[in-house]
Design an enzyme around this catalytic site. Structure first.
Site, mmCIF file in Angstrom:
data_model
loop_
_atom_site.group_PDB
_atom_site.id
_atom_site.type_symbol
_atom_site.label_atom_id
_atom_site.label_comp_id
_atom_site.label_asym_id
_atom_site.label_seq_id
_atom_site.Cartn_x
_atom_site.Cartn_y
_atom_site.Cartn_z
ATOM 1 N N GLU A 2 5.554 -3.367 0.860
ATOM 2 C CA GLU A 2 5.773 -2.904 -0.520
ATOM 3 C C GLU A 2 4.965 -1.638 -0.697
ATOM 4 O OE1 GLU A 2 7.903 -3.936 -2.510
ATOM 5 O OE2 GLU A 2 8.413 -5.793 -1.480
ATOM 6 N N GLY A 18 0.837 -1.194 0.000
ATOM 7 C CA GLY A 18 0.000 0.000 0.000
ATOM 8 C C GLY A 18 0.868 1.238 0.000
ATOM 9 N N SER A 19 0.331 2.312 0.566
ATOM 10 C CA SER A 19 1.048 3.591 0.523
ATOM 11 C C SER A 19 2.177 3.612 1.554
ATOM 12 C CB SER A 19 0.066 4.722 0.800
ATOM 13 O OG SER A 19 -0.450 4.571 2.100
ATOM 14 N N VAL A 27 1.006 4.590 5.304
ATOM 15 C CA VAL A 27 0.421 3.481 6.076
ATOM 16 C C VAL A 27 1.471 2.398 6.316
ATOM 17 C CG1 VAL A 27 -1.350 1.686 6.110
ATOM 18 C CG2 VAL A 27 -1.917 3.954 5.229
ATOM 19 N N GLY A 28 2.294 2.141 5.309
ATOM 20 C CA GLY A 28 3.331 1.112 5.429
ATOM 21 C C GLY A 28 4.233 1.366 6.626
HETATM 22 P P1 NAD Z 1 -3.311 2.355 1.459
HETATM 23 O O1 NAD Z 1 -1.979 2.495 2.100
HETATM 24 O O2 NAD Z 1 -4.282 3.447 1.623
HETATM 25 O O3 NAD Z 1 -4.037 1.031 2.038
HETATM 26 C C1 NAD Z 1 -3.410 -0.244 1.984
HETATM 27 C C2 NAD Z 1 -4.070 -1.152 3.005
HETATM 28 O O4 NAD Z 1 -3.732 -0.719 4.335
HETATM 29 C C3 NAD Z 1 -5.589 -1.165 2.944
HETATM 30 O O5 NAD Z 1 -6.045 -2.477 3.174
HETATM 31 C C4 NAD Z 1 -5.967 -0.244 4.102
HETATM 32 O O6 NAD Z 1 -7.283 -0.456 4.588
HETATM 33 C C5 NAD Z 1 -4.925 -0.643 5.140
HETATM 34 N N1 NAD Z 1 -4.691 0.323 6.228
HETATM 35 C C6 NAD Z 1 -4.927 1.659 6.229
HETATM 36 N N2 NAD Z 1 -4.503 2.187 7.406
HETATM 37 C C7 NAD Z 1 -3.985 1.172 8.156
HETATM 38 C C8 NAD Z 1 -3.373 1.093 9.442
HETATM 39 N N3 NAD Z 1 -3.197 2.170 10.199
HETATM 40 N N4 NAD Z 1 -2.945 -0.112 9.870
HETATM 41 C C9 NAD Z 1 -3.063 -1.222 9.099
HETATM 42 N N5 NAD Z 1 -3.644 -1.202 7.861
HETATM 43 C C10 NAD Z 1 -4.090 -0.018 7.393
HETATM 44 O O7 NAD Z 1 -3.026 2.022 -0.089
HETATM 45 P P2 NAD Z 1 -4.073 1.870 -1.297
HETATM 46 O O8 NAD Z 1 -4.666 3.199 -1.610
HETATM 47 O O9 NAD Z 1 -5.002 0.727 -1.031
HETATM 48 O O10 NAD Z 1 -3.097 1.438 -2.516
HETATM 49 C C11 NAD Z 1 -2.357 2.334 -3.265
HETATM 50 C C12 NAD Z 1 -0.915 2.380 -2.814
HETATM 51 O O11 NAD Z 1 -0.369 1.063 -2.845
HETATM 52 C C13 NAD Z 1 0.010 3.210 -3.699
HETATM 53 O O12 NAD Z 1 0.877 3.997 -2.908
HETATM 54 C C14 NAD Z 1 0.813 2.152 -4.461
HETATM 55 O O13 NAD Z 1 2.080 2.599 -4.910
HETATM 56 C C15 NAD Z 1 0.919 1.073 -3.450
HETATM 57 N N6 NAD Z 1 1.177 -0.216 -4.091
HETATM 58 C C16 NAD Z 1 2.424 -0.750 -3.978
HETATM 59 C C17 NAD Z 1 2.706 -1.967 -4.589
HETATM 60 C C18 NAD Z 1 4.071 -2.587 -4.466
HETATM 61 O O14 NAD Z 1 4.172 -3.803 -4.641
HETATM 62 N N7 NAD Z 1 5.110 -1.831 -4.154
HETATM 63 C C19 NAD Z 1 1.720 -2.630 -5.317
HETATM 64 C C20 NAD Z 1 0.454 -2.055 -5.416
HETATM 65 C C21 NAD Z 1 0.196 -0.852 -4.786
#
Ligand code: NAD
Length: 448
Positions: free
Chosen positions: A226, A204-205, A208-209
């Site tokens: 990731e 994810g982002s 959050v990561g």
């Molecule tokens: P996001 O970070 O908003 O959410 C990712 C996940 O985290 C979701 O399931 C969300 O509900 C959960 N989440 C949110 N807050 C949390 C917390 N405090 N604790 C635990 N979990 C929490 O990302 P998104 O909008 O779903 O996806 C887009 C992002 O993902 C972009 O930044 C993109 O670059 C990244 N991405 C990376 C890869 C990779 O392999 N590097 C692949 C696909 C997407």
């Protein structure tokens, strides 16, 4: 809290809904998954591999319907949705044969007897996933986790709830009851999953990561994250410009740029800068925007209204700061030049079909500019002289480097991950995936 996922193309279409899993729900699911995990280990690797193969077969039977659901739920263009299903099936079949891989080593021993290592499952894998690859990303975590003998707690993105529900239904049909738990919800549920798991895999982002990494590290459990990218592609003066432009246009606009590996920046040797801008502009103007169910569509609506608004605002801000909008088209597709370093677009990942192009005067400048970002997921190099491409490639600080190939897409059997802020922990996919999902134990066997 109720989780809802809505069709990004038809705003009145509610695709899926479920109550969010509470902390207690997560604890109960973890207890059940632990019991099921013991059973999963007891059946042995051949039976585990057979179950995974049957899951692959089920995915194959339902591939059309699942691709259709992806189109509806996350507005993935239909051709890409079918491609994602093919990848998902490949991932499971690959994991199915991994169950029979060697899982330990023997070492020389100065004393009599043996020194052995053995990989054992961590126990429960907590998987937190985004919406943009709603079947493939949960699976490329779950398949190796299961193949190595773990149970799975899956916390999918709320925007991809319907796809995750279908995926878990298919997994559950071939696995011990409770081994894989679907835990819908947002940040609170995600945080509960991190608290209950023995290993955590997040995609994810970046923002959050980092929270997930700290929480897992605070509990002393291994974590892999990731995250985003600001992926550059360098076009050398001897490149085939038309070929490069075709690749770049797709890597910028495919699925509306909503891929972590999408090309965000193009750096051209000055001799070909004007030609690259012209060729790329022409290709971007040809990217069809609209209904994701239409096979011609490349750029669907972005995932939600907030994402669309942010993409527009970030481009407007860059233009107000002095960037030149060489092209702005349907679906938010944009090509900008002269983006000043202070603009948000110059520094932060924009999850949309937007690219910035700049000229460079030397290979050193190309490499320095490409690396001048906190991210390091993918990077590309285009050129005919393979030695020059390789010299540039080996100086790029990115986890995945592509020569004469789009920054998007990488084989499912190869290590996947980035440098710097893009990734944390061991690589996903391929043989390296098990580094997160297993722990190595060393056994010394003396003479009795
Ligand atoms: P996001 O970070 O908003 O959410 C990712 C996940 O985290 C979701 O399931 C969300 O509900 C959960 N989440 C949110 N807050 C949390 C917390 N405090 N604790 C635990 N979990 C929490 O990302 P998104 O909008 O779903 O996806 C887009 C992002 O993902 C972009 O930044 C993109 O670059 C990244 N991405 C990376 C890869 C990779 O392999 N590097 C692949 C696909 C997407």
């Amino acid at each position: 809290m109720i989780v809802e996922s809505w069709n990004p193309y038809r705003s009145d279409d509610l695709v899926a809904t479920a109550p969010a899993a509470s902390r207690d729900d997560v604890t109960r699911a973890a207890q059940a998954a632990r019991t099921a995990q013991a059973e999963w280990m007891s059946i042995g690797p051949t039976a585990r591999g057979a179950a995974l193969r049957r899951i692959g077969d089920r995915l194959e039977q339902e591939a059309g319907a699942l691709a259709g659901l992806m189109v509806r739920e996350v507005a993935k263009p239909v051709a890409e949705a079918k491609g994602e299903m093919a990848r998902a099936i490949g991932i499971v079949h690959y994991a199915a044969q991994q169950v029979l891989d060697p899982y330990g080593e023997t070492y020389p021993n100065d004393a009599e007897g043996y020194l052995l290592t053995q990989r054992r499952p961590r126990g429960l894998a907590g998987l937190i996933t985004p919406w943009n690859f709603p079947i493939a990303i949960p699976l490329w975590k779950a398949a190796p986790a299961l193949a190595t003998g773990n149970g799975v707690l899956l916390k999918p993105s709320p925007e991809a709830l319907g796809c995750a529900t279908e995926l878990v239904r298919i997994l559950a049909a071939e696995l011990p009851e409770g081994l894989v738990a679907l835990l819908p919800g947002g940040a609170e549920t995600g945080s509960a999953v991190v608290s209950a798991a023995d290993a955590v895999s997040f995609t994810g982002s970046c923002a959050v990561g980092r929270t997930v990494i700290s929480a897992a590290a605070g509990r002393g459990v291994p974590v892999q994250a990731e995250m985003g990218g600001m992926n550059p592609a360098i076009v050398l003066a001897d490149a085939d410009i038309e070929r490069a432009a075709a690749d770049l246009a797709y890597a910028v606009t495919g699925y509306g740029g909503q891929k972590c590996t999408a090309t965000r920046r193009v750096l051209c040797e000055r001799a070909v800068y004007d030609d690259v801008v012209a060729a790329l502009r022409e290709r971007l103007a040809g990217a069809v925007a609209g209904d994701p169910a239409d096979p011609a569509t490349v750029v669907p609506p972005l995932i939600n209204a907030a994402a669309t608004e942010r993409a527009r605002a970030v481009v407007d801000e860059a233009v107000a700061a002095g960037a030149t909008p060489v092209y702005r088209g349907e679906g938010g597709v944009a090509l900008l030049t002269g983006v000043p370093a202070r603009a948000v677009l110059a520094r932060e990942e924009l999850f949309g079909p937007v690219v910035q192009v700049a000229a460079v005067d030397s290979l050193d400048e190309a490499v320095a500019t490409a690396n001048d970002t906190e991210y390091g997921l993918t990077a590309g190099v285009y050129g005919r002289a393979v030695d020059a491409c390789l010299r540039v490639a080996e100086r790029l600080d990115a986890g995945m480097i592509k020569i004469n190939a789009p920054t998007t897409g990488v084989g499912l059997h190869t290590p996947f991950g980035g440098s710097k802020a893009s990734s944390y922990g061991p690589r996903e996919q391929g043989k390296t995936a098990r580094d997160l999902y297993t722990q190595i134990h060393t056994i010394t066997l003396g003479t009795p």
